[in-house]
Design a protein around this motif. Sequence first.
Motif, short mmCIF file in Angstrom:
data_model
loop_
_atom_site.label_atom_id
_atom_site.label_comp_id
_atom_site.label_asym_id
_atom_site.label_seq_id
_atom_site.Cartn_x
_atom_site.Cartn_y
_atom_site.Cartn_z
N SER B 152 0.84 -1.20 0.00
CA SER B 152 0.00 0.00 0.00
C SER B 152 0.87 1.26 0.00
CB SER B 152 -0.99 -0.07 1.17
OG SER B 152 -0.83 0.98 2.05
N ALA B 153 2.05 1.21 0.67
CA ALA B 153 2.95 2.35 0.65
C ALA B 153 3.47 2.61 -0.77
CB ALA B 153 4.12 2.13 1.59
N THR B 154 3.86 1.53 -1.45
CA THR B 154 4.38 1.66 -2.82
C THR B 154 3.34 2.27 -3.75
OG1 THR B 154 5.68 -0.33 -2.44
CG2 THR B 154 5.49 0.42 -4.71
N LEU B 155 2.12 1.78 -3.61
CA LEU B 155 1.06 2.26 -4.49
C LEU B 155 0.83 3.76 -4.30
CD1 LEU B 155 -1.04 1.18 -6.53
CD2 LEU B 155 -2.67 1.10 -4.66
N GLN B 156 0.82 4.19 -3.02
CA GLN B 156 0.59 5.61 -2.77
C GLN B 156 1.75 6.46 -3.28
OE1 GLN B 156 -0.91 6.99 0.91
NE2 GLN B 156 -1.99 5.10 1.37
N VAL B 157 2.97 5.96 -3.07
CA VAL B 157 4.13 6.75 -3.48
C VAL B 157 4.23 6.83 -5.00
CG1 VAL B 157 6.64 6.83 -3.48
CG2 VAL B 157 5.41 6.34 -1.37
N VAL B 158 4.02 5.72 -5.68
CA VAL B 158 4.19 5.74 -7.14
C VAL B 158 3.17 6.68 -7.77
CG1 VAL B 158 2.70 3.83 -7.89
CG2 VAL B 158 4.82 4.28 -9.08
N ALA B 159 2.00 6.78 -7.18
CA ALA B 159 0.99 7.68 -7.75
C ALA B 159 1.28 9.13 -7.37
CB ALA B 159 -0.39 7.29 -7.25
N THR B 160 1.78 9.35 -6.15
CA THR B 160 1.95 10.72 -5.66
C THR B 160 3.30 11.32 -6.07
OG1 THR B 160 0.63 10.00 -3.78
CG2 THR B 160 1.59 12.17 -3.63
N ALA B 161 4.27 10.49 -6.46
CA ALA B 161 5.59 11.00 -6.85
C ALA B 161 5.48 11.98 -8.01
CB ALA B 161 6.52 9.85 -7.21
N THR B 162 4.32 12.01 -8.67
CA THR B 162 4.11 12.97 -9.75
C THR B 162 4.19 14.42 -9.27
OG1 THR B 162 1.76 12.65 -9.34
CG2 THR B 162 2.68 11.49 -11.21
N LEU B 202 3.17 -2.58 -10.36
CA LEU B 202 3.84 -2.71 -9.06
C LEU B 202 2.93 -3.36 -8.04
CD1 LEU B 202 5.79 0.67 -8.74
CD2 LEU B 202 6.72 -1.60 -9.17
N ASP B 203 1.66 -2.95 -8.06
CA ASP B 203 0.70 -3.51 -7.12
C ASP B 203 0.54 -5.01 -7.36
OD1 ASP B 203 -1.02 -2.79 -4.94
OD2 ASP B 203 -2.70 -3.34 -6.24
N GLY B 204 0.50 -5.38 -8.64
CA GLY B 204 0.39 -6.79 -9.01
C GLY B 204 1.59 -7.58 -8.51
N ALA B 205 2.79 -6.98 -8.66
CA ALA B 205 4.01 -7.67 -8.23
C ALA B 205 3.97 -7.93 -6.72
CB ALA B 205 5.23 -6.82 -8.59
N TRP B 206 3.54 -6.91 -5.94
CA TRP B 206 3.44 -7.09 -4.49
C TRP B 206 2.37 -8.12 -4.14
CZ3 TRP B 206 7.14 -6.20 -1.44
CH2 TRP B 206 7.95 -5.07 -1.54
N ALA B 207 1.29 -8.11 -4.93
CA ALA B 207 0.21 -9.07 -4.66
C ALA B 207 0.72 -10.50 -4.81
CB ALA B 207 -0.97 -8.82 -5.61
N ILE B 208 1.55 -10.72 -5.84
CA ILE B 208 2.11 -12.05 -6.05
C ILE B 208 3.03 -12.41 -4.88
CG2 ILE B 208 3.69 -13.39 -7.50
CD1 ILE B 208 2.54 -11.75 -9.90
N ALA B 209 3.88 -11.44 -4.47
CA ALA B 209 4.78 -11.69 -3.34
C ALA B 209 3.99 -12.05 -2.09
CB ALA B 209 5.63 -10.45 -3.09
N GLN B 210 2.86 -11.34 -1.90
CA GLN B 210 2.01 -11.60 -0.73
C GLN B 210 1.42 -13.00 -0.76
OE1 GLN B 210 -0.60 -8.07 -0.64
NE2 GLN B 210 -0.76 -8.49 1.55
N SER B 211 0.95 -13.40 -1.94
CA SER B 211 0.28 -14.70 -2.01
C SER B 211 1.31 -15.83 -1.84
CB SER B 211 -0.47 -14.84 -3.34
OG SER B 211 0.43 -15.05 -4.39
N LEU B 212 2.54 -15.57 -2.26
CA LEU B 212 3.59 -16.58 -2.09
C LEU B 212 3.95 -16.79 -0.63
CD1 LEU B 212 6.10 -15.82 -5.01
CD2 LEU B 212 4.50 -17.72 -4.81
N THR B 213 3.74 -15.73 0.20
CA THR B 213 4.15 -15.83 1.59
C THR B 213 3.01 -16.22 2.52
OG1 THR B 213 3.73 -13.49 1.84
CG2 THR B 213 6.00 -14.15 1.38
N SER B 214 1.81 -16.39 1.96
CA SER B 214 0.70 -16.77 2.84
C SER B 214 0.46 -18.26 2.71
CB SER B 214 -0.55 -15.98 2.48
OG SER B 214 -0.95 -16.29 1.17
N GLY B 215 -0.31 -18.82 3.64
CA GLY B 215 -0.69 -20.22 3.57
C GLY B 215 0.50 -21.16 3.66
N ARG B 216 0.49 -22.22 2.85
CA ARG B 216 1.46 -23.30 3.03
C ARG B 216 2.88 -22.86 2.72
NH1 ARG B 216 2.53 -25.73 -1.97
NH2 ARG B 216 1.26 -24.85 -3.60
#
Lengths: 301, 222
Positions: B152-162, B202-216
């Motif tokens: 969520s930090a990355t998403l806010q920064v990438v949009a606001t860095a404009t 970027l959000d998609g990349a973090w989402a993948i990282a998140q799903s890899l670290t959850s569950g099994r």
Amino acid sequence: MSLKKIGALAAVATLGLGLAACGGDPTEGDAAASDTIVVGSADFPENEIIAEIYAQALEAKGIKVEKKLRIGAREAYIPALEKGEIDLLPEYSGNLLAYFDKDTTATSTEQVDDALDDALPSKLEVLDAAPAEDKDSLNVTKKFSTDNGVTSIADLSKVKDLKLAANPEFKTRNYGIPGLEKVYGIKDVDFTAISDGGGPNTLKALLEGKVDVANIYSTTPSIKANDLVTLEDPENLIAAQNVIPVINKKKASDKVEDVLDAVSEKLTTEDLLDLNGQNQGDDKVAPATLAKQWLEDKGLV
Amino acid sequence: MSVLSETIDWFSRSSTWSGNDGIPHRLVEHLGYTALTVGIAAVVAVPLGLYIGHTGRLRGLAVAFTGAVRALPTLGLLTWFALLVGLGLTAPITALVLLAVPPLLAGVYSGVESVDQRTVDAARAQGMTEIQILTRVEVPLGLSIILGGLRSATLQVVATATVGAFIGLGGLGRYIIDGQRSSDYPQMLGGSLVVVVLALLLDGAWAIAQSLTSGRHTRVLV
């Protein structure tokens, strides 16, 4: 209600309104009563001060005035002028011309004034321009000017790795980076875009030496306060922006013209610097008060 | 021509893709600002978040602080900082770090807190030190939520860095600020679309990282 009745009612209403609105000329339409001049202004302090000056000068000569100040940008107030919702407004000659003729090449005061007469729609006219100008101006610090022997834009061509700060549009406008190269042969300018219209951040960049040249509007108090050197523009790269009254032709009686011409004759760039300084400085003097003072100082009321 | 077709035209111009004003250069600048901001914010927020999450101390303060900071307008901060420190990277990056810290901090302490207290007690009963509990139990188990904070930090920064373009910085914000000032709306829309696409990627990349670290998958990391 039947259609006939609605029609009759509308007719009566229109007639009533028409009678109430205009004492004389029935062709006036929706404009204000013919002997009242509606003075407008753009939405920034300097323009409001000049509009107050116009209004108070006219009032002092017994002309009925109504004020509709701080209307907005040119895109808002020019249509209002054309529709007759306002009658008079202080404008800046070069920008006014560019609004009606985007491809204009006129830059000197005379060229701009001539071109304006042709470019304006038939309902509007401009009166005499004042010597006062508020336009983009390139400024350097006193030290930079002395060290590099720079007093004119032409001198900048001998400065290597020139760094310049201005509003973003300076990069593409005719008077900006393209013009510096075409008119003065100044190339490879390191351009920094700062979106504060020559405000505090632009000023700080200049004073700290982050940039050599800063574009600051010529009537900004900070130019005087920081002893900046405004570079001369011998080739008229930057179009003239003399303060000029634009008025609805129907309202431009000889009496009105005389009053406004007398005001324009006396209004100088120095005056604008001083008026803006008092308005934006610590005292924050109101535009109406400043206008009254100025008119008294110049002996116009 | 409509703004939309002019925007397609803008994308198809070769000048849009080359030089200092070209999309590749602006994109790299933009990613650089984003990485630098999130990196600095992580250095500040991750240790603090771990401490708060593990000990439960300062939690009330952290909640109040992050809530208050989130309410600050970045553009205002940016202009103010630029007046204090002048042009350059410092002012915009500081303003953006202040934007990135609250979601990051919240993510880290919530992640650590999310771990079942019985699991933590069990680890402690086995003789693990507090550092071991944090690094081997709490962080791995809460990693998905911690990464959510980074996301969520990355998403806010990438949009606001404009907004950096407002005081002379490069990045994709240049298209938006320059386009607006010179009434070049196709450039403005084009630049915005690049930001949107970058943010989604970027959000998609973090989402993948998140799903890899959850569950099994968690067990693998432990």
